[in-house]
Design a protein around this motif. Sequence first.
Motif, PDB file in Angstrom:
ATOM      1  N   PRO A  78       0.628   7.674  11.858  1.00 20.57           N
ATOM      2  CA  PRO A  78      -0.761   7.683  11.404  1.00 20.57           C
ATOM      3  C   PRO A  78      -1.608   6.727  12.223  1.00 20.57           C
ATOM      4  O   PRO A  78      -1.100   5.804  12.862  1.00 20.57           O
ATOM      5  CB  PRO A  78      -0.655   7.205   9.951  1.00 20.57           C
ATOM      6  CG  PRO A  78       0.563   6.341   9.935  1.00 20.57           C
ATOM      7  CD  PRO A  78       1.519   6.976  10.919  1.00 20.57           C
ATOM      8  N   ASN A  79      -2.901   6.967  12.194  1.00 22.70           N
ATOM      9  CA  ASN A  79      -3.846   6.066  12.849  1.00 22.70           C
ATOM     10  C   ASN A  79      -4.254   4.985  11.850  1.00 22.70           C
ATOM     11  O   ASN A  79      -5.404   4.881  11.442  1.00 22.70           O
ATOM     12  CB  ASN A  79      -5.059   6.850  13.339  1.00 22.70           C
ATOM     13  CG  ASN A  79      -5.978   6.009  14.213  1.00 22.70           C
ATOM     14  OD1 ASN A  79      -5.596   4.940  14.679  1.00 22.70           O
ATOM     15  ND2 ASN A  79      -7.179   6.482  14.425  1.00 22.70           N
ATOM     16  N   VAL A  80      -3.260   4.205  11.419  1.00 28.78           N
ATOM     17  CA  VAL A  80      -3.453   3.193  10.384  1.00 28.78           C
ATOM     18  C   VAL A  80      -2.852   1.885  10.868  1.00 28.78           C
ATOM     19  O   VAL A  80      -1.743   1.861  11.399  1.00 28.78           O
ATOM     20  CB  VAL A  80      -2.788   3.606   9.051  1.00 28.78           C
ATOM     21  CG1 VAL A  80      -2.963   2.518   7.998  1.00 28.78           C
ATOM     22  CG2 VAL A  80      -3.353   4.926   8.556  1.00 28.78           C
ATOM     23  N   ARG A  81      -3.584   0.824  10.667  1.00 26.10           N
ATOM     24  CA  ARG A  81      -3.081  -0.492  11.054  1.00 26.10           C
ATOM     25  C   ARG A  81      -1.785  -0.798  10.311  1.00 26.10           C
ATOM     26  O   ARG A  81      -1.621  -0.457   9.144  1.00 26.10           O
ATOM     27  CB  ARG A  81      -4.136  -1.549  10.699  1.00 26.10           C
ATOM     28  CG  ARG A  81      -3.846  -2.924  11.265  1.00 26.10           C
ATOM     29  CD  ARG A  81      -4.913  -3.909  10.820  1.00 26.10           C
ATOM     30  NE  ARG A  81      -4.651  -5.242  11.319  1.00 26.10           N
ATOM     31  CZ  ARG A  81      -5.299  -6.327  10.896  1.00 26.10           C
ATOM     32  NH1 ARG A  81      -6.250  -6.208   9.983  1.00 26.10           N
ATOM     33  NH2 ARG A  81      -5.021  -7.510  11.385  1.00 26.10           N
ATOM     34  N   GLN A  83       1.034   0.572  10.582  1.00 21.88           N
ATOM     35  CA  GLN A  83       1.992   1.677  10.574  1.00 21.88           C
ATOM     36  C   GLN A  83       2.214   2.145  12.004  1.00 21.88           C
ATOM     37  O   GLN A  83       1.646   3.132  12.452  1.00 21.88           O
ATOM     38  CB  GLN A  83       1.500   2.821   9.681  1.00 21.88           C
ATOM     39  CG  GLN A  83       1.472   2.451   8.208  1.00 21.88           C
ATOM     40  CD  GLN A  83       1.262   3.646   7.297  1.00 21.88           C
ATOM     41  OE1 GLN A  83       1.591   4.772   7.642  1.00 21.88           O
ATOM     42  NE2 GLN A  83       0.713   3.402   6.118  1.00 21.88           N
ATOM     43  N   THR A 136       1.792   7.715   6.310  1.00 22.98           N
ATOM     44  CA  THR A 136       0.720   8.505   5.700  1.00 22.98           C
ATOM     45  C   THR A 136      -0.140   9.187   6.752  1.00 22.98           C
ATOM     46  O   THR A 136      -0.925   8.536   7.446  1.00 22.98           O
ATOM     47  CB  THR A 136      -0.167   7.614   4.817  1.00 22.98           C
ATOM     48  OG1 THR A 136       0.658   6.920   3.869  1.00 22.98           O
ATOM     49  CG2 THR A 136      -1.202   8.440   4.072  1.00 22.98           C
ATOM     50  N   SER A 138      -3.110  12.035   7.580  1.00 21.57           N
ATOM     51  CA  SER A 138      -4.256  12.608   6.878  1.00 21.57           C
ATOM     52  C   SER A 138      -4.046  14.090   6.598  1.00 21.57           C
ATOM     53  O   SER A 138      -3.371  14.797   7.354  1.00 21.57           O
ATOM     54  CB  SER A 138      -5.534  12.414   7.691  1.00 21.57           C
ATOM     55  OG  SER A 138      -5.479  13.147   8.900  1.00 21.57           O
ATOM     56  N   ASP A 198      -2.008   3.850  -1.475  1.00 19.12           N
ATOM     57  CA  ASP A 198      -1.766   3.727  -0.034  1.00 19.12           C
ATOM     58  C   ASP A 198      -0.576   4.542   0.435  1.00 19.12           C
ATOM     59  O   ASP A 198      -0.558   5.038   1.560  1.00 19.12           O
ATOM     60  CB  ASP A 198      -1.518   2.253   0.335  1.00 19.12           C
ATOM     61  CG  ASP A 198      -2.792   1.573   0.803  1.00 19.12           C
ATOM     62  OD1 ASP A 198      -3.816   2.250   0.926  1.00 19.12           O
ATOM     63  OD2 ASP A 198      -2.737   0.352   1.051  1.00 19.12           O
ATOM     64  N   GLU A 232      -8.027  -3.514  -0.119  1.00 20.51           N
ATOM     65  CA  GLU A 232      -8.336  -3.491   1.309  1.00 20.51           C
ATOM     66  C   GLU A 232      -8.908  -4.840   1.734  1.00 20.51           C
ATOM     67  O   GLU A 232      -8.714  -5.295   2.849  1.00 20.51           O
ATOM     68  CB  GLU A 232      -9.329  -2.363   1.614  1.00 20.51           C
ATOM     69  CG  GLU A 232      -8.766  -0.961   1.420  1.00 20.51           C
ATOM     70  CD  GLU A 232      -7.635  -0.671   2.384  1.00 20.51           C
ATOM     71  OE1 GLU A 232      -7.700  -1.124   3.536  1.00 20.51           O
ATOM     72  OE2 GLU A 232      -6.669   0.003   1.978  1.00 20.51           O
TER      73      GLU A 232
END
Length: 334
Positions: A78-81, A83, A136, A138, A198, A232
């Motif tokens: 994912p494009n998630v900090r 991860q 996760t 999207s 999350d 967050e």
Amino acid sequence: MKRKVTIQSIADFTGLSKFAVSRGLAGKSGVSPQTRELILRAAGQLGYFKGAQAPPIASELTDLETKSWSGTILVLFPNVRYQNTDSLYWGPIFNGISTRLNQKGITILTLTEPTNDSMFSLLNPEAIMGIITVGTISTSVLLDIKRLSIPVVMVDHVDPKLHCDSIFTDNLTCMREMMNAVIEKGYKRYQFLGNIRDAQSFYERFLGFRSALEDHNIELNQIPSLIGPELENFHETFKEAILAHGLPEVFVCANDIFALFALESLKKLGMAIPNELVFTGFDHTHPQIPFAATVNVDKELLGKRAVDQMLWRILNPGTSYEKTLIQAEVMFRP
């Protein structure tokens, strides 16, 4: 006189092109395993093979250990900090995936979830055997994947828009085992800490936490902000909750990192951390934290089993999807 079954007959029956049918019958590249199975089954039903032996259709009895493999598996992050492959949690999972794919001689292609709609514009979907998602992803990207009809295995995630195989730690059972041991020590005031939206694993851990309290007739006065999206902005949310409600006896954390954040926030507030304040963690990524208990997740095994499930799925595209649960070790501090 019975009409001869041709490639065009099979194409008409399946709704596929003659090109796809021809390559599928010949076992050539450019046709996904699911499509080839559809072609072979249709050809058999129509009598295309007559007395000749039809090419074998994969079955669940195929030995994954002895079969030779070639091709490419896409691993999607994912494009998630936090991860990514540098993470203390996700990194070992990726190592497990990479190790198993190397053992099988399969090429690994790693991508981070894009922020636009051109995810596969530079890829040839027919060249990809399957996709393993880590964390996760999207829903919009998952819907793009769904349209490709490529086998998917998700690690630590589910989405109602894309039904597929998934690999999880047995979060519910492990959390209940840990909670039962902590409850036996006589603690009565608990707060769960971690955004349960999350990750599916966080939500399952919360369910295990809550059900254990219910089983022991302990009232849960959960502070909503400590399990919600407000986290967050962790420090401010934590500060407001603690100043308004005080400290519990036990913080049950969605993972070790939330315990680390809580301890750091208490220090920033200049609050003395009571000796009787207890933390429990999950994932065993920060052993330096003085937990009363945590859960040692075998992260590399999650990755290896994701590959095993992917290979099984490629050979068995028509069977029901599976959710694999891997037991983890609950660790207690003396």
